[in-house]
Design a protein around this motif. Structure first.
Motif, PDB file in Angstrom:
ATOM      1  N   PRO A  41      62.285   2.345  13.967  1.00 44.75           N
ATOM      2  CA  PRO A  41      62.315   3.277  15.106  1.00 44.75           C
ATOM      3  C   PRO A  41      61.639   4.610  14.794  1.00 44.75           C
ATOM      4  CG  PRO A  41      64.451   2.215  14.835  1.00 44.75           C
ATOM      5  CD  PRO A  41      63.631   1.844  13.630  1.00 44.75           C
ATOM      6  N   GLU A  42      61.833   5.079  13.564  1.00 45.43           N
ATOM      7  CA  GLU A  42      61.216   6.364  13.196  1.00 45.43           C
ATOM      8  C   GLU A  42      59.692   6.237  13.154  1.00 45.43           C
ATOM      9  OE1 GLU A  42      65.330   6.040  11.878  1.00 45.43           O
ATOM     10  OE2 GLU A  42      63.580   4.801  11.402  1.00 45.43           O
ATOM     11  N   GLY A  43      59.211   5.153  12.581  1.00 39.40           N
ATOM     12  CA  GLY A  43      57.770   4.943  12.521  1.00 39.40           C
ATOM     13  C   GLY A  43      57.160   4.783  13.891  1.00 39.40           C
ATOM     14  N   LEU A  44      57.828   4.052  14.767  1.00 42.07           N
ATOM     15  CA  LEU A  44      57.336   3.859  16.126  1.00 42.07           C
ATOM     16  C   LEU A  44      57.264   5.194  16.865  1.00 42.07           C
ATOM     17  CD1 LEU A  44      59.405   0.655  16.896  1.00 42.07           C
ATOM     18  CD2 LEU A  44      56.908   0.753  16.905  1.00 42.07           C
ATOM     19  N   GLU A  45      58.318   5.989  16.760  1.00 44.65           N
ATOM     20  CA  GLU A  45      58.327   7.287  17.447  1.00 44.65           C
ATOM     21  C   GLU A  45      57.262   8.219  16.895  1.00 44.65           C
ATOM     22  OE1 GLU A  45      59.820   8.286  20.240  1.00 44.65           O
ATOM     23  OE2 GLU A  45      60.352   6.157  20.320  1.00 44.65           O
ATOM     24  N   TRP A  46      57.041   8.176  15.577  1.00 38.46           N
ATOM     25  CA  TRP A  46      56.014   9.019  14.975  1.00 38.46           C
ATOM     26  C   TRP A  46      54.641   8.666  15.513  1.00 38.46           C
ATOM     27  CZ3 TRP A  46      54.864  13.368  12.926  1.00 38.46           C
ATOM     28  CH2 TRP A  46      53.683  13.534  12.203  1.00 38.46           C
ATOM     29  N   MET A  47      54.326   7.388  15.581  1.00 39.27           N
ATOM     30  CA  MET A  47      53.020   6.984  16.091  1.00 39.27           C
ATOM     31  C   MET A  47      52.871   7.318  17.576  1.00 39.27           C
ATOM     32  SD  MET A  47      51.384   5.991  13.480  1.00 39.27           S
ATOM     33  CE  MET A  47      49.934   5.064  14.034  1.00 39.27           C
ATOM     34  N   ARG A  48      53.942   7.174  18.331  1.00 39.70           N
ATOM     35  CA  ARG A  48      53.885   7.564  19.750  1.00 39.70           C
ATOM     36  C   ARG A  48      53.652   9.057  19.901  1.00 39.70           C
ATOM     37  NH1 ARG A  48      59.100   3.807  20.697  1.00 39.70           N
ATOM     38  NH2 ARG A  48      58.015   1.815  21.043  1.00 39.70           N
ATOM     39  N   SER A  49      54.259   9.836  19.012  1.00 43.18           N
ATOM     40  CA  SER A  49      54.073  11.289  19.091  1.00 43.18           C
ATOM     41  C   SER A  49      52.624  11.681  18.805  1.00 43.18           C
ATOM     42  CB  SER A  49      55.003  12.004  18.107  1.00 43.18           C
ATOM     43  OG  SER A  49      54.552  11.857  16.755  1.00 43.18           O
ATOM     44  N   LEU A  50      51.896  10.797  18.108  1.00 44.29           N
ATOM     45  CA  LEU A  50      50.484  11.046  17.811  1.00 44.29           C
ATOM     46  C   LEU A  50      49.555  10.455  18.872  1.00 44.29           C
ATOM     47  CD1 LEU A  50      50.526  10.306  13.966  1.00 44.29           C
ATOM     48  CD2 LEU A  50      50.557  12.542  15.100  1.00 44.29           C
TER      49      LEU A  50
END
Length: 240
Positions: free
Chosen positions: A39-48
């Motif tokens: 979930p953290e990785g997914l949210e990080w990529m979405r934030s980019l």
């Protein structure tokens, strides 16, 4: 292949080699979709600004989640990059067969399922590519990781046969063979590791130059040894 304007799907694209490939391919003008299970990785990529699809590829539901999220959208490049390791060394105790099953599914079954599910839409594009990320260990296994090595050798064989089937079509089939790379999966390894960004750069370059194989870093040397003596290459790698 000119990646500008191409839609690229990268499994395991929220960390490690996949994440670096996502950044580099977007910088070349591609529209990049990544998948991951953190979930953290997914949210990080979405934030980019990346589209990120949640999918656990160690289960049958993972590849279907990706296909469902894509809908009918066309893609030009499928990068089967997601993978996982597993401890499977009888010298250290009885291995966990369930963990082995997860590794086999993530590293071999899911790339095959995604290829089957997405090949028609790849064929529908003027030019397209399937990029299967295997490993130098697909050439010669190391003693401590038989299941992981077997999955990568299996994916290598699948890639070679698929390339023969699609010869003459618009879909290029590329195999990328990384060495030991600095990722979460290799965090406990003390050997020299290639930075993920450099590994990704060499794979992306191979895609751009329409190569059938990307032998990354020290894998070039392993390929050379194997071409001279497969038995010697196996003896060397089985020590690790």
């Amino acid at each position: 292949m000119n990646l500008s304007g191409k839609t690229v799907l990268i499994t395991g694209g929220t960390a490690g080699i996949g994440q670096q490939m996502a950044h580099q391919m977007r910088a070349l003008g591609a529209e990049v979709i990544v998948t991951g299970r953190s979930p953290e990785g997914l949210e990080w990529m979405r934030s980019l600004g990346f589209e990120a699809i949640a999918a656990n590829l160690s289960t049958p539901e993972g590849s279907q989640a990706i296909v469902d999220a894509l809908g009918a959208r066309p893609i030009e490049v499928l990068v089967n990059n997601a993978g996982q390791g597993v401890d499977h060394d009888f010298r250290e105790g009885p291995p966990d067969p369930d963990a082995a099953d997860d590794c086999i599914y993530a590293n071999l079954n899911s790339p095959i399922r995604l290829t089957v599910a997405l090949l028609d839409r790849l064929k529908a594009r003027p030019e397209a590519a399937i990029v299967n990320v295997t490993s130098g260990l697909a050439i010669a296994p190391r003693g401590g990781g038989p299941v992981y090595c077997a999955t990568k050798a299996g994916l290598r064989s699948y890639t070679q046969a698929l390339r023969a089937q699609l010869a003459g079509s618009n879909v290029r089939v590329i195999e990328a063979l990384p060495p030991v790379v600095e990722t979460r999966m290799t965090a406990g390894r003390t050997s020299k590791k290639m930075p993920a960004a450099e590994c990704a750069r060499q794979i992306v370059e191979a895609i751009e130059k329409d190569r059938t194989e990307a032998n990354v870093g020290q894998v070039k040397l392993l390929q050379m040894v194997h071409s001279i003596s497969p038995a010697l290459a196996r003896r060397i790698m089985l020590r690790f």
